[in-house]
Design an enzyme around this catalytic site. Structure first.
Site, PDB file in Angstrom:
ATOM      1  N   SER A 113       0.851  -1.199   0.000  1.00 40.11           N
ATOM      2  CA  SER A 113       0.000   0.000   0.000  1.00 40.11           C
ATOM      3  C   SER A 113       0.884   1.244   0.000  1.00 40.11           C
ATOM      4  O   SER A 113       2.081   1.159   0.283  1.00 40.11           O
ATOM      5  CB  SER A 113      -0.860  -0.020   1.271  1.00 40.11           C
ATOM      6  OG  SER A 113      -1.396   1.266   1.547  1.00 40.11           O
ATOM      7  N   TYR A 173      -3.308  -0.024   9.954  1.00 40.21           N
ATOM      8  CA  TYR A 173      -3.169  -0.467   8.560  1.00 40.21           C
ATOM      9  C   TYR A 173      -1.745  -0.168   8.074  1.00 40.21           C
ATOM     10  O   TYR A 173      -1.103  -0.999   7.438  1.00 40.21           O
ATOM     11  CB  TYR A 173      -4.209   0.286   7.724  1.00 40.21           C
ATOM     12  CG  TYR A 173      -4.288  -0.067   6.270  1.00 40.21           C
ATOM     13  CD1 TYR A 173      -3.651   0.721   5.315  1.00 40.21           C
ATOM     14  CD2 TYR A 173      -5.029  -1.157   5.830  1.00 40.21           C
ATOM     15  CE1 TYR A 173      -3.738   0.426   3.967  1.00 40.21           C
ATOM     16  CE2 TYR A 173      -5.132  -1.451   4.476  1.00 40.21           C
ATOM     17  CZ  TYR A 173      -4.488  -0.665   3.554  1.00 40.21           C
ATOM     18  OH  TYR A 173      -4.575  -0.955   2.206  1.00 40.21           O
TER      19      TYR A 173
HETATM   20  C1  GCO Z   1      -6.941   5.253   3.133  1.00 41.00           C
HETATM   21  C2  GCO Z   1      -7.075   4.365   1.912  1.00 41.00           C
HETATM   22  C3  GCO Z   1      -5.727   3.741   1.572  1.00 41.00           C
HETATM   23  C4  GCO Z   1      -5.828   3.024   0.260  1.00 41.00           C
HETATM   24  C5  GCO Z   1      -4.593   2.280  -0.143  1.00 41.00           C
HETATM   25  C6  GCO Z   1      -3.481   3.220  -0.460  1.00 41.00           C
HETATM   26  O1  GCO Z   1      -7.840   5.248   3.988  1.00 41.00           O
HETATM   27  O2  GCO Z   1      -5.911   5.941   3.182  1.00 41.00           O
HETATM   28  O3  GCO Z   1      -8.050   3.349   2.106  1.00 41.00           O
HETATM   29  O4  GCO Z   1      -5.337   2.907   2.612  1.00 41.00           O
HETATM   30  O5  GCO Z   1      -6.890   2.110   0.293  1.00 41.00           O
HETATM   31  O6  GCO Z   1      -4.198   1.360   0.837  1.00 41.00           O
HETATM   32  O7  GCO Z   1      -2.382   2.453  -0.928  1.00 41.00           O
END
Ligand code: GCO
Length: 264
Positions: free
Chosen positions: A147, A160
């Site tokens: 990501s 995340y």
């Molecule tokens: C967020 C997004 C990101 C994208 C992706 C970027 O809330 O910033 O959901 O997480 O989905 O992962 O690479």
């Protein structure tokens, strides 16, 4: 250069979390390049069945398996079933993932752990269950879906980012340990794409929507099909000497510091 470098005919590819969104787009790409695709879903048989119908509607050779990628027992059981019923897995795309958008100071520990479990531990679990077969066959491709948050932080997505940052390093370590067996492990880092996961932050007028359009040199949200080229490349002969890299498909976000809002 021969296009056969990108030909996936005769290969079996397992894509986790491929009933919709980026996972489906990448699986469609791999299937159109000739592979038999094995689609994993975890939440509902109906969703999985509908996805299998969608893949079949464009003429792809597809099988669906419902299992929870965070549950090692289910993963081992289903990988064995897949390799018996479909064939040895040549290509694994660890795509299944979740996100919880909460400021770190407010985030429940259980929620933090759940994000780590799905986004970081499950790629380890699924890869571990498949790699010994790849080692015995002396070839394999593993693609971990990273990501922007493998490189950058952002308010409210700390768990995340921790998971996706870890997944980038896990990708490098898998490459380090398994390259000698002719197994290429790499990552794909999607930028900001129009999916159900980003729908809440993509509505017209949402400050984040305007921010991303401004922050992305290409000036738009990505289309999931934009990921198919990198996916086919990392699944094919064309990447047989590529190990431990994350290919960012991001419209240029990571290339730039950004620009003032009023600058073209
Ligand atoms: C967020 C997004 C990101 C994208 C992706 C970027 O809330 O910033 O959901 O997480 O989905 O992962 O690479």
């Amino acid at each position: 250069m021969s296009l056969s470098l990108f030909d996936l005919k005769g290969k079996v590819a397992l894509i986790t979390g491929a009933t919709h969104g980026l996972g489906m787009a990448m699986a469609m790409g791999i299937g159109k390049a000739g592979a038999t695709i094995v689609v994993n879903g975890a939440s509902s048989q109906e969703k999985l069945d509908n996805a299998v119908k969608e893949y079949k509607s464009v003429g792809l050779n597809v099988f669906g398996y419902l299992f929870d990628v965070t549950n090692e027992e289910q993963v081992i059981e289903n990988v064995a079933k897949i390799e018996k019923e479909v064939g040895p897995i040549d290509i694994l795309v660890n795509n299944a993932g979740i996100i919880k958008r909460t400021p770190l100071e407010d985030m429940e520990v259980a929620d933090f752990e759940q994000v780590i479990k799905v986004d970081l531990v499950s790629p380890f679990i699924v890869s571990k269950s498949i790699v010994k077969g790849m080692i015995s066959r002396k070839h394999g491709k593993i693609i971990n879906i990273c990501s922007m948050m493998s490189e950058l932080g952002r308010n409210s997505v700390g768990a995340y980012a921790a998971a996706k940052g870890g997944l980038k390093m896990l990708t490098q370590n898998m490459a380090t340990e398994w390259a000698k067996h002719n197994i290429q492990v790499n990552g794909i880092g999607p930028g900001y794409f129009a999916t159900s996961q980003t729908a809440p932050i993509r509505v017209d007028g949402h400050p984040f929507n305007d921010f991303i359009i401004g922050r992305t040199p290409a000036g738009k949200w990505g289309d999931p099909d934009d990921l198919q080229g990198a996916t086919i490349f990392l699944s094919s002969k064309a990447s047989d000497f590529v190990n431990g890299h994350v290919i960012y498909v991001d419209g240029g976000i990571l290339a730039t510091i950004g620009k003032p809002a009023n600058e073209e």
